[in-house]
Design an enzyme around this catalytic site. Structure first.
Site, short mmCIF file in Angstrom:
data_model
loop_
_atom_site.label_atom_id
_atom_site.label_comp_id
_atom_site.label_asym_id
_atom_site.label_seq_id
_atom_site.Cartn_x
_atom_site.Cartn_y
_atom_site.Cartn_z
N HIS A 187 -106.30 -4.92 136.16
CA HIS A 187 -105.09 -4.21 136.59
C HIS A 187 -104.91 -4.19 138.10
O HIS A 187 -104.22 -3.33 138.64
CB HIS A 187 -105.13 -2.77 136.05
CG HIS A 187 -103.80 -2.28 135.56
ND1 HIS A 187 -103.07 -1.32 136.21
CD2 HIS A 187 -103.06 -2.63 134.48
CE1 HIS A 187 -101.95 -1.08 135.55
NE2 HIS A 187 -101.92 -1.87 134.50
N GLU A 237 -98.51 -11.13 135.97
CA GLU A 237 -97.47 -10.16 135.60
C GLU A 237 -96.71 -9.65 136.81
O GLU A 237 -95.58 -9.15 136.66
CB GLU A 237 -98.07 -8.99 134.83
CG GLU A 237 -98.95 -8.06 135.64
CD GLU A 237 -99.58 -6.98 134.79
OE1 GLU A 237 -99.22 -5.80 134.97
OE2 GLU A 237 -100.42 -7.31 133.93
N HIS A 287 -96.63 -11.56 129.65
CA HIS A 287 -96.81 -10.13 129.78
C HIS A 287 -95.62 -9.43 129.12
O HIS A 287 -94.47 -9.81 129.35
CB HIS A 287 -96.87 -9.78 131.27
CG HIS A 287 -97.05 -8.34 131.59
ND1 HIS A 287 -96.02 -7.56 132.09
CD2 HIS A 287 -98.12 -7.53 131.50
CE1 HIS A 287 -96.46 -6.34 132.31
NE2 HIS A 287 -97.73 -6.29 131.96
#
Length: 384
Positions: A187, A237, A287
């Site tokens: 992330h 993403e 994504h």
């Protein structure tokens, strides 16, 4: 000649923005232009593009419209503009498919597969009982899962933080066995030195990939991280055009790219990005923690892209506490999940039927989703 005559925007829960475009012959196309937490900003960008470039125009000239929207302004790229273009592009392809009475993938060259594999998210940012959640999803038929690697992490953190990540992945691997794929999402929370440590520590548990091991602004570090592990590396993403992806293809450090069909210029642009990836032997796993329009758009690109690996989808994801993917559809059975795969919609355009009455009802609610701002134990801002 058919012309674009009107459009409407609907901000709906949990954190989505829907676009409805109507043509002079009554055809309606739907798109999903949104940056999660910046819906109102993207809404303004969509209005500028629609009012300045598209009202009164032939909806079928999609490539020309894309070029005008992207290149018509002096400043280009970035999450806001590209997300606005993405949602408009999705809606135009929906209209074009309906005009020709064909699914979008047929207009893009036809199917390269008969169904698309999907993965299911397990847990939130600090998942508890993550092993139980994994076992439950596997019992429901999913063959691939994704989980977060860590919560907050200091730039150089202690061994306990690495051990915690290892323990959680070990628990999931032991519960689901070697036949289930497990993606591990960093992330962008992890600095380069900790990414190298984590990759080495997680390798014995064979993740399907490690996702966004560093933020996109540090993509120049990916070759060094890749040199420390055999785990496939995924990212993308927060990258918004083929020009953003060009550098990582040339670095040969990434094995899976994850463009978002609602952020990276829509169907038109992501199909081109997927073709570029194929030339570099890189897989595509779009994504999509978003709504049904974005998911349908992804599936059409997956269907006709030989290098599509797997598809993210947000059914029952922790963001969707107020509304889920299927709630906005007249035909929720269009997304049939079976043995870890989803069927490819075969209706015209996107192949989904939006429940307009439900959309209008939901749009009357106040939607003000923003991601949390995390802080380290010294009070400094941490990556979420």
């Amino acid at each position: 000649m058919t012309k674009i005559i009107d459009y409407d925007l609907y901000e709906v829960p949990p954190r989505w923005l829907f676009l409805r475009i109507e043509t002079s012959d009554g055809t309606v196309g739907w798109g999903e232009p949104v940056v999660e937490g910046r819906a109102k900003t993207v809404e303004g960008a969509v209005e500028e593009l629609m009012d300045n470039y598209l009202l009164g125009e032939d909806p079928n000239a999609i490539e020309d419209h894309w070029q005008r929207m992207y290149r018509g302004g002096f400043y280009r790229g970035g999450p806001i503009l590209m997300s606005a273009i993405a949602g408009i592009d999705q809606a135009l392809w929906d209209i074009k498919g309906k005009y020709f009475g064909a699914p979008i993938y047929e207009l893009l060259g036809g199917r390269a597969r008969s169904r698309v594999r999907v993965y299911q998210w397990i847990g939130g940012d600090r998942p508890s009982e993550v092993g139980d959640a994994a076992a439950e999803k596997v019992s429901e038929g999913f063959t691939a899962l994704k989980m977060n690697a860590t919560s907050e992490m200091r730039r150089v953190d202690n061994p306990a933080s690495v051990d915690s990540a290892v323990d959680r992945l070990r628990e999931v691997r032991e519960r689901v066995g070697p036949e289930t794929d497990i993606g591990v999402d960093f992330h962008g929370r992890v600095s380069k030195p900790m990414a190298k440590r984590l990759a080495a520590a997680l390798e014995p548990f064979d993740p399907m990939f490690i996702e966004e091991p560093v933020l996109p602004e540090h993509n120049d570090a990916l070759p060094e991280i890749a040199a420390h592990t055999t785990i496939p590396i995924a990212t993308g993403e927060r990258m918004f055009s083929r020009w953003d992806f060009k550098e990582i293809f040339e670095s040969q450090a990434v094995d899976v790219i994850q463009p978002d069909l609602s952020h990276a210029g829509g169907i038109t642009e992501v199909k081109k990005i997927a073709a570029m990836a194929e030339a570099y032997d890189v897989a595509v796993a779009p994504h999509c923690p978003l709504g049904p329009i974005a998911l349908a758009s992804c599936i059409h690109v997956d269907a006709c892209s030989p290098n599509a690996l797997i598809q993210e989808q947000s059914l029952n994801i922790h963001y969707n506490e107020t509304s889920d993917v299927l709630d906005y559809l007249q035909n929720p059975d269009v997304f049939q999940y079976d043995d870890g795969y989803v069927d490819i919609p075969d209706g015209p355009g996107l192949g989904i039927e939006i429940n307009e009455e439900y959309v209008e009802q939901q749009a009357e609610q106040t939607v003000d989703w923003h991601n949390p701002v995390w802080r380290n134990d010294d009070g400094s801002v941490a990556e979420w």
